[in-house]
Design an enzyme around this catalytic site. Sequence first.
Site, PDB file in Angstrom:
ATOM      1  N   CYS A  60      43.140  -1.031  60.677  1.00 35.59           N
ATOM      2  CA  CYS A  60      43.611   0.342  60.871  1.00 35.59           C
ATOM      3  C   CYS A  60      42.420   1.295  61.075  1.00 35.59           C
ATOM      4  O   CYS A  60      41.735   1.198  62.082  1.00 35.59           O
ATOM      5  CB  CYS A  60      44.504   0.757  59.715  1.00 35.59           C
ATOM      6  SG  CYS A  60      45.513   2.207  60.106  1.00 35.59           S
TER       7      CYS A  60
ATOM      8  N   HIS B 262      48.499  -3.818  58.916  1.00 36.15           N
ATOM      9  CA  HIS B 262      47.871  -4.000  57.596  1.00 36.15           C
ATOM     10  C   HIS B 262      48.277  -5.326  56.956  1.00 36.15           C
ATOM     11  O   HIS B 262      49.271  -5.363  56.211  1.00 36.15           O
ATOM     12  CB  HIS B 262      48.326  -2.877  56.660  1.00 36.15           C
ATOM     13  CG  HIS B 262      47.729  -1.546  56.966  1.00 36.15           C
ATOM     14  ND1 HIS B 262      46.531  -1.133  56.433  1.00 36.15           N
ATOM     15  CD2 HIS B 262      48.164  -0.531  57.755  1.00 36.15           C
ATOM     16  CE1 HIS B 262      46.259   0.098  56.870  1.00 36.15           C
ATOM     17  NE2 HIS B 262      47.225   0.484  57.673  1.00 36.15           N
TER      18      HIS B 262
ATOM     19  N   GLU C 184      47.046  -6.735  54.439  1.00 32.78           N
ATOM     20  CA  GLU C 184      46.941  -6.656  52.970  1.00 32.78           C
ATOM     21  C   GLU C 184      48.210  -6.096  52.344  1.00 32.78           C
ATOM     22  O   GLU C 184      48.430  -6.242  51.151  1.00 32.78           O
ATOM     23  CB  GLU C 184      45.711  -5.808  52.577  1.00 32.78           C
ATOM     24  CG  GLU C 184      45.856  -4.293  52.697  1.00 32.78           C
ATOM     25  CD  GLU C 184      45.679  -3.760  54.114  1.00 32.78           C
ATOM     26  OE1 GLU C 184      45.653  -4.570  55.067  1.00 32.78           O
ATOM     27  OE2 GLU C 184      45.594  -2.522  54.271  1.00 32.78           O
TER      28      GLU C 184
END
Lengths: 233, 93
Positions: free
Chosen positions: A86, A207, A209
């Site tokens: 990002c 993302h 994560e």
Amino acid sequence: MKASVIVFPGSNCDRDVQVALGQSLRRQPDMVWHGEAEIPETDLIVVPGGFSYGDYLRSGAMAAQSPVMRDVVVKAKKGVPVLGICNGFQVLTECGLLPGALMRNAGLKFVCKDVHLSVEETESVFTGGYEKGQVIRIPIAHHDGNYYADDETLDRLEGDGLVAFSYCASDGGPADGSRNGANPNGSARDIAGILSDTRTVLGMMPHPERLSDPALGGNDGRVLFDHLVAALG
Amino acid sequence: MSIRPAIGGENEMKAKIHVTLKQGVLDPQGKAVENALSALGFGGVSGVRQGKYIELELGETDPEKAQSQVEEMCRKLLANTVIEDYAIDIAEG
């Protein structure tokens, strides 16, 4: 294996990356403050998401000039793998480790939702845990994720297998620009993530994560971190 | 306005910089402004492009040196030359 996560003023995904990467690593990554001129010896660097320096001037522009990024560039050129997520992707384009630029979303709105990605390239330490053509679901949350590069660069990225992920429909069909909504931001050729020529730098807007624990709704992101740990030992 | 005395009788320089998206790079914000102008009844408006304006004062008194200094600033930070062009206007401050 040692991993480092860069922290800028305004980073807000650094802790998520720390947790997601930490569970694959079975130890905590080092958190490295932007003012550090040198990153302690490391096998992997992650530039996380957020709004570094308040997105002043352009997203990632100020962070790209920070002391720590000079060392990230030095280490990347020596072959240390660098993952930019990002805002991290924006920083990596601003400091020239990846080609192109991330512009304002075509729809002008901040978009925060899960999207489907087609894994286009599996020959890298980042994407080797996926199958080629696999459809994964990963969240996005950005205002400036509209990938732009000139046609020559786009042709080269596609021709050399450097497009790692592209936005796609849920059944894996092409996103086909923004027309069916599968390309959330107007990115050229539906690009969601790209590799450097050496395949040791990956920048991606989604993302991983944020979907690295079934308790959070999915595990498709964990594959990336698990494979990094398996590949880098 | 600078309060430092000018060196050698010359004046310090002020730079005015316009950073704009390159032609051919889509400008969704410019397009939205264009649509809003039409909605307000301003007919015949087209080609709206949005950019940035930056001004700064320089200690440099030589216009050519000032110009090249500001060009370097634009290349290194003020503009992203992948997507943006810049125009510099140097004047005595």
